[in-house]
Design an enzyme around this catalytic site. Sequence first.
Site, PDB file in Angstrom:
ATOM      1  N   LYS A 203       0.838  -1.181   0.000  1.00 17.00           N
ATOM      2  CA  LYS A 203       0.000   0.000   0.000  1.00 17.00           C
ATOM      3  C   LYS A 203       0.881   1.242   0.000  1.00 17.00           C
ATOM      4  O   LYS A 203       2.034   1.133   0.436  1.00 17.00           O
ATOM      5  CB  LYS A 203      -0.931   0.000   1.205  1.00 17.00           C
ATOM      6  CG  LYS A 203      -0.230   0.279   2.538  1.00 17.00           C
ATOM      7  CD  LYS A 203      -1.217   0.348   3.641  1.00 17.00           C
ATOM      8  CE  LYS A 203      -1.706   1.769   3.850  1.00 17.00           C
ATOM      9  NZ  LYS A 203      -0.904   2.505   4.845  1.00 17.00           N
TER      10      LYS A 203
ATOM     11  N   LYS B  36      -0.944 -10.489  10.637  1.00 16.58           N
ATOM     12  CA  LYS B  36      -0.865 -10.494  12.107  1.00 16.58           C
ATOM     13  C   LYS B  36      -1.448 -11.800  12.643  1.00 16.58           C
ATOM     14  O   LYS B  36      -2.470 -12.275  12.159  1.00 16.58           O
ATOM     15  CB  LYS B  36      -1.627  -9.294  12.688  1.00 16.58           C
ATOM     16  CG  LYS B  36      -0.893  -7.971  12.438  1.00 16.58           C
ATOM     17  CD  LYS B  36      -1.598  -6.832  13.128  1.00 16.58           C
ATOM     18  CE  LYS B  36      -1.025  -5.496  12.714  1.00 16.58           C
ATOM     19  NZ  LYS B  36       0.131  -5.071  13.494  1.00 16.58           N
TER      20      LYS B  36
ATOM     21  N   HIS C  24      -6.685  -1.624   6.191  1.00  9.44           N
ATOM     22  CA  HIS C  24      -6.569  -2.473   7.379  1.00  9.44           C
ATOM     23  C   HIS C  24      -7.918  -2.734   8.062  1.00  9.44           C
ATOM     24  O   HIS C  24      -8.262  -3.870   8.368  1.00  9.44           O
ATOM     25  CB  HIS C  24      -5.607  -1.861   8.396  1.00  9.44           C
ATOM     26  CG  HIS C  24      -4.244  -1.551   7.839  1.00  9.44           C
ATOM     27  ND1 HIS C  24      -3.636  -2.339   6.899  1.00  9.44           N
ATOM     28  CD2 HIS C  24      -3.367  -0.545   8.094  1.00  9.44           C
ATOM     29  CE1 HIS C  24      -2.439  -1.832   6.603  1.00  9.44           C
ATOM     30  NE2 HIS C  24      -2.260  -0.739   7.311  1.00  9.44           N
TER      31      HIS C  24
ATOM     32  N   LYS D 168      -4.654   8.400  15.261  1.00 13.12           N
ATOM     33  CA  LYS D 168      -3.265   8.568  15.706  1.00 13.12           C
ATOM     34  C   LYS D 168      -3.276   9.402  16.989  1.00 13.12           C
ATOM     35  O   LYS D 168      -4.219  10.139  17.261  1.00 13.12           O
ATOM     36  CB  LYS D 168      -2.457   9.335  14.653  1.00 13.12           C
ATOM     37  CG  LYS D 168      -2.455   8.668  13.300  1.00 13.12           C
ATOM     38  CD  LYS D 168      -1.137   7.979  13.047  1.00 13.12           C
ATOM     39  CE  LYS D 168      -1.041   7.349  11.695  1.00 13.12           C
ATOM     40  NZ  LYS D 168      -1.382   5.938  11.643  1.00 13.12           N
TER      41      LYS D 168
HETATM   42  C1  BG6 Z   1       0.428   1.482   8.149  1.00  8.93           C
HETATM   43  C2  BG6 Z   1      -0.021   2.911   8.160  1.00  8.93           C
HETATM   44  O1  BG6 Z   1      -0.082   0.813   7.040  1.00  8.93           O
HETATM   45  O2  BG6 Z   1      -0.008   0.834   9.335  1.00  8.93           O
HETATM   46  C3  BG6 Z   1       0.464   3.623   9.399  1.00  8.93           C
HETATM   47  O3  BG6 Z   1       0.457   3.579   6.998  1.00  8.93           O
HETATM   48  C4  BG6 Z   1       0.090   2.855  10.640  1.00  8.93           C
HETATM   49  O4  BG6 Z   1      -0.053   4.943   9.449  1.00  8.93           O
HETATM   50  C5  BG6 Z   1       0.506   1.391  10.522  1.00  8.93           C
HETATM   51  O5  BG6 Z   1       0.731   3.460  11.744  1.00  8.93           O
HETATM   52  C6  BG6 Z   1      -0.030   0.587  11.696  1.00  8.93           C
HETATM   53  O6  BG6 Z   1       0.522  -0.696  11.680  1.00  8.93           O
HETATM   54  P1  BG6 Z   1       0.731  -1.514  13.026  1.00  8.93           P
HETATM   55  O7  BG6 Z   1       1.189  -2.861  12.552  1.00  8.93           O
HETATM   56  O8  BG6 Z   1       1.745  -0.785  13.819  1.00  8.93           O
HETATM   57  O9  BG6 Z   1      -0.604  -1.556  13.693  1.00  8.93           O
END
Ligand code: BG6
Length: 482
Positions: free
Chosen positions: A147, A181, A239, A330
């Site tokens: 992505k 995951k 996601h 965030k």
């Molecule tokens: C990424 C996003 O795909 O996923 C980020 O671009 C985000 O903004 C990240 O922080 C989160 O991934 P994880 O595995 O830390 O939950």
Amino acid sequence: VSRVIPVETFDLVIFGGTGDLARRKILPGLFRRFRSGQTPEGSRIIGAARSEIDSDGYRVMIAEAIAEFGGDEASDSDSLAAFLATLDYVAIDAKGDGGWADLAQKVRSDVVQAFYFSVAPSLFGDLAERLHSHKIATPDSRIVVEKPFGRDLDTARALNAVLSTHFNEDQIYRIDHYLGKETVQNLMAVRFGNVLFEPLWNNHYVDHIQITVAETVSVAGRGSYYDKSGAMRDMVQNHLMQLLCLIAMEPPSRFGADEVRDEKLKVIRALQPVAPHHIVRGQYDAGPDGPSYRNDAENPRSFTESFVALKCHIANWRWAGVPFYLRTGKRMKARSSEITVVFKDLGHTIFEGDTARHRNILSIRLQPNEGMDLQVTIKEPGPGGMRLIDVPLDMTFADALGADAEEVTDAYERLIMDVIRGNQTLFMRGDEVEAAWRWTDPIIQGWEARNDVPKLYDAGSTGPEDAMMLLHRDGRKWREVK
Ligand code: BG6
């Protein structure tokens, strides 16, 4: 006893091999797989990027990256030396012919070939074309892309078109690292490996479902990307959508790549458009322990959202009438990702005087403390008579599995091994990505048309007040972010 199943010998070319993702995730992940014995010794990793360094220079760079991002295992210097010996490097010009003959010479045709496009999407077409014109790719080669897969339906279609000019769909691996995951896969095991849940997994028994992906990180350092993207494109379209699909899909007939992806696609297609008053956009403001989004993104006039909460419905037989509440942001209070299935109230209680509401709640924690717990109602122990209380049946994987939990692999490692194995189950198919944009586009276009201004929330909080109201209005509340 190690349960690692070795993959076949491979040549993995990483375009963008000196980049951030390669240094943070891909190479440290490959090192861990190497160390665990999963990648055979004869396999090779070839970094390819613009920098005019040689293979030794690349090994030094990657040794440093592994020391920084590879965790404790980086101190195993013998394994590290053996791993570094499998690395090679080619300086390459994606838009010209420089380096391609060299690459052609290095990549073997009698082992599994994979090409990881860890570069800007604008280069996908150039790379795909040159892999063919220089006769490097074969009909069995695999390509891996990351992505952002487009920023709307049109751009995603264009990327799919570029890739499919040179590769078949079964050669294309679109990564959404959430699918790698551990708990996300466990979601499928729980649903389809137990008799207990699936009969209740529908609108007769489920009141609503919540999906929260709360992060504490800011956007500092990546504002130039993030500010043009926002939470909807960065997290929800991919996601959260993938989590929603896995929780809502019909049981596939088998755990096969197309069977699973067909079912996910049906969920996305059944998603109803989201009414504007069912979405809350937020942007973090300065909090006690940090600056504002606008400061972090280095854009004092930004209206980009760093938080989204929404309510949506899946228009099918199983889920009619069941709201799905999604939320991500965030700079929130805690890092916590959780899927929660809230079951309906009992229709009738036989216990006199018991006026409390008892509900079964299944929560599946992605991070931290991967695991699940199921809230059940029991009798309060002791002589107090028939008093009911709710307790969690807790299954934290680290507790349940003991030392084995340490073997839980990082999402990237698992996904790269799946590429080598030729297993596409945990990768997004082109039609799935397009369908997800088809649902997301009108939401974003609506904001743009209305010049929507995101609601401010304090950094370190749980998001804007309006996000709370979204559920309060329905007589519900979000699970606590802790
Ligand atoms: C990424 C996003 O795909 O996923 C980020 O671009 C985000 O903004 C990240 O922080 C989160 O991934 P994880 O595995 O830390 O939950």
